[in-house]
Design a protein around this motif. Structure first.
Motif, PDB file in Angstrom:
ATOM      1  N   GLY A 227      64.478  37.507 -62.117  1.00 51.91           N
ATOM      2  CA  GLY A 227      64.971  38.798 -62.553  1.00 51.91           C
ATOM      3  C   GLY A 227      64.338  39.965 -61.842  1.00 51.91           C
ATOM      4  O   GLY A 227      64.396  41.101 -62.325  1.00 51.91           O
ATOM      5  N   LEU A 228      63.710  39.718 -60.689  1.00 49.97           N
ATOM      6  CA  LEU A 228      63.067  40.764 -59.909  1.00 49.97           C
ATOM      7  C   LEU A 228      63.918  41.120 -58.702  1.00 49.97           C
ATOM      8  O   LEU A 228      64.633  40.272 -58.151  1.00 49.97           O
ATOM      9  N   LEU A 229      63.819  42.357 -58.277  1.00 51.64           N
ATOM     10  CA  LEU A 229      64.541  42.815 -57.108  1.00 51.64           C
ATOM     11  C   LEU A 229      63.838  42.311 -55.850  1.00 51.64           C
ATOM     12  O   LEU A 229      62.602  42.320 -55.778  1.00 51.64           O
TER      13      LEU A 229
ATOM     14  N   ASP B 246      64.142  53.870 -58.557  1.00 51.74           N
ATOM     15  CA  ASP B 246      64.476  53.865 -59.978  1.00 51.74           C
ATOM     16  C   ASP B 246      64.039  52.562 -60.625  1.00 51.74           C
ATOM     17  O   ASP B 246      63.532  52.549 -61.754  1.00 51.74           O
ATOM     18  N   TYR B 247      64.208  51.460 -59.908  1.00 47.30           N
ATOM     19  CA  TYR B 247      63.804  50.161 -60.453  1.00 47.30           C
ATOM     20  C   TYR B 247      62.291  50.092 -60.627  1.00 47.30           C
ATOM     21  O   TYR B 247      61.787  49.616 -61.648  1.00 47.30           O
TER      22      TYR B 247
ATOM     23  N   ALA C  98      60.017  48.256 -65.817  1.00 48.44           N
ATOM     24  CA  ALA C  98      58.992  47.416 -66.446  1.00 48.44           C
ATOM     25  C   ALA C  98      59.560  46.643 -67.634  1.00 48.44           C
ATOM     26  O   ALA C  98      59.178  45.501 -67.898  1.00 48.44           O
ATOM     27  N   GLN C  99      60.482  47.258 -68.372  1.00 52.85           N
ATOM     28  CA  GLN C  99      61.079  46.577 -69.527  1.00 52.85           C
ATOM     29  C   GLN C  99      62.192  45.615 -69.131  1.00 52.85           C
ATOM     30  O   GLN C  99      62.710  44.893 -69.964  1.00 52.85           O
ATOM     31  N   GLY C 100      62.584  45.613 -67.895  1.00 51.92           N
ATOM     32  CA  GLY C 100      63.635  44.710 -67.423  1.00 51.92           C
ATOM     33  C   GLY C 100      64.601  45.426 -66.510  1.00 51.92           C
ATOM     34  O   GLY C 100      64.741  46.655 -66.565  1.00 51.92           O
ATOM     35  N   ILE C 101      65.265  44.651 -65.681  1.00 48.69           N
ATOM     36  CA  ILE C 101      66.159  45.251 -64.696  1.00 48.69           C
ATOM     37  C   ILE C 101      67.354  45.927 -65.349  1.00 48.69           C
ATOM     38  O   ILE C 101      67.955  46.847 -64.778  1.00 48.69           O
TER      39      ILE C 101
ATOM     40  N   ALA D  79      69.743  49.124 -61.006  1.00 48.71           N
ATOM     41  CA  ALA D  79      69.874  47.836 -60.333  1.00 48.71           C
ATOM     42  C   ALA D  79      70.611  46.812 -61.179  1.00 48.71           C
ATOM     43  O   ALA D  79      71.041  45.777 -60.673  1.00 48.71           O
ATOM     44  N   ALA D  80      70.761  47.082 -62.482  1.00 46.26           N
ATOM     45  CA  ALA D  80      71.506  46.160 -63.341  1.00 46.26           C
ATOM     46  C   ALA D  80      72.959  46.066 -62.913  1.00 46.26           C
ATOM     47  O   ALA D  80      73.623  45.057 -63.158  1.00 46.26           O
TER      48      ALA D  80
END
Length: 436
Positions: free
Chosen positions: A55-57, A304-305, A310-313, A318-319
């Motif tokens: 779940g990371l960019l 922005d990401y 930190a709480q999630g993408i 980026a979502a």
């Protein structure tokens, strides 16, 4: 176009955020060492950026041209066929008089193909993605520290060990002349007619003269293989380094040049990361973009990401990340075959035969292996997997106070109608630039 991940040996001058500098016809626009917003819509439609299984960019190095690999595979096949033909021809028509030719083809063509394949396989394992972790406020880069020898080259080459400058034209001419002279002298030994004493002296002088002329271009290779035998086999170690995001310098580069097809404009978004313990070096990540707006928007998506992810993408732009469909995989090739079979049933057999003869499928297999399979094996290392895991909220790294204050002041100016290019915004940003 591929993104290159390289360690830069020279010192890179830092610029103020928003500063524009022209260097060797390249216009450099500094977006940050601080990840302040540039007030663009955060979008990305590219093959280079994606969301990984954690779940990371991440940014990947992508070879989007299977046709180039197809040409390489055909070149290797032709080289192997030429070498086999030389030996077969020699065995049919008495090998000894023309022995230098198959040996030359085997050593130089075969050796060249071997090193090309070896370098490609080594580079594939090194081209791992750059991962962004907003909870750590870091990005993970990979660097290969090598104590290996730099392999010599006839025409110049770049390998994982470094750059080999190649040989001078005079040295190469000496080698070619030496081979011709040696081959002529060797062939005279097998002449059917009786040779006079003068011819005997000529062929002996030709052989020894050819050997002397071939020695200068071959000497670096003799030295290289002699030193290689004394060197330990495992000399490369791949390091993964977590670089603090606020220390990363980001620049948008613009180059306009004239080519045979007219005026060409190229843009690249560049991330320059400091290397721990090496003040004179930077790690460069370069992404091609089509325009200034795309570069600014892509940077805004990453910024922005890193600031809100930190709480999630899903908390960031980026979502809704859009990426181009990967057309280099074998699955994409099979889909193309189905489309051709459906749309052009009469032409399809000839198209399929041409693709078989020109090794199109194997080119897609090679690129998929180069882009996806080998880097994924490296990323499965335990230390990398542990780095990518989510952290407890108590261990999240906050943004610096200076950065938060800078962002608040800049957003207030945006709300008042100013743009990122405005002098008022630039003056705020330059107050908070950190010189790395």
């Amino acid at each position: 176009m591929m993104s290159e991940l390289t360690a830069q040996a020279e010192t890179i001058a830092m610029m103020s955020c928003g500063q524009v500098v022209k260097d060797n016809d390249i216009e450099r626009l500094a977006l940050a060492p601080l990840p302040v917003t540039n007030n663009r819509q955060p979008i990305a439609i590219t093959k280079f950026i994606s969301v990984n299984q954690h779940g990371l960019l991440e940014l990947r190095s992508v070879n989007a041209a299977p046709g180039l690999i197809q040409m390489l595979l055909l070149s290797i096949l032709m080289a192997v066929g030429f070498i086999a033909g030389c030996w077969i021809f020699g065995m049919i028509y008495f090998l000894l008089p023309i022995l230098p030719m198959p040996i030359f083809a085997t050593v130089f063509l075969g050796g060249g193909m071997y090193f090309i394949i070896k370098d490609l396989m080594g580079d594939s394992r090194e081209k791992v993605p750059v991962v962004f972790h907003p909870q750590r406020r870091e990005l993970l880069i990979s660097r290969v520290k090598s104590a290996g020898l730099i392999r010599p080259s006839f025409f110049g080459d770049v390998t994982s060990q470094g750059y080999s400058p190649g040989m001078s034209d005079l040295t190469l001419l000496s080698g070619v002349a030496g081979f011709v002279l040696f081959s002529a002298g060797w062939g005279l030994f097998f002449a059917e007619r009786e040779l006079s004493t003068a011819w005997m002296v000529t062929r002996i002088l030709s052989i020894f003269g050819g050997l002397l002329l071939m020695y200068p271009p071959l000497k670096p290779w003799f030295t290289y293989f002699r030193q290689l035998r004394k060197q330990p086999r495992q000399t490369e170690q791949q390091q993964f380094i977590g670089v603090p995001w606020e220390q990363v310098a980001v620049e948008l580069h613009h180059l306009s040049t004239v080519s045979y097809i007219g005026l060409r404009t190229m843009y690249t978004l560049n991330f320059m990361c400091p290397l721990p313990g090496e003040a004179d070096k930077k790690y460069l990540i370069s992404l091609p973009v089509y325009s200034k707006e795309e570069g600014l928007s892509l940077f805004e998506l990453i910024r922005d990401y890193m600031e809100h992810g930190a709480q999630g993408i899903e908390q960031t732009a980026a979502a809704k990340l859009q990426t181009e469909t990967a057309d280099y995989t074998r699955a994409a090739y099979r889909q193309k075959m189905q489309e051709m079979r459906r749309k052009n049933p009469l032409f399809y057999p000839w198209w399929r035969l041409w693709n078989i003869v020109t090794l199109r499928y194997w080119a897609h297999w090679f690129v998929e292996r180069d882009v996806d399979i080998l880097p994924a094996q490296t990323m499965n290392r335990e230390d990398v997997v542990n780095w990518c895991q989510p952290l407890p909220e108590s261990e999240w790294q906050p943004m610096s106070d200076e950065l938060q204050e800078a962002n608040q002041r800049v957003r207030a100016l945006y709300a008042a109608g100013y743009q990122w290019e405005s002098e008022e915004v630039r003056s705020v940003l330059q107050d908070y630039v950190r010189v790395l």
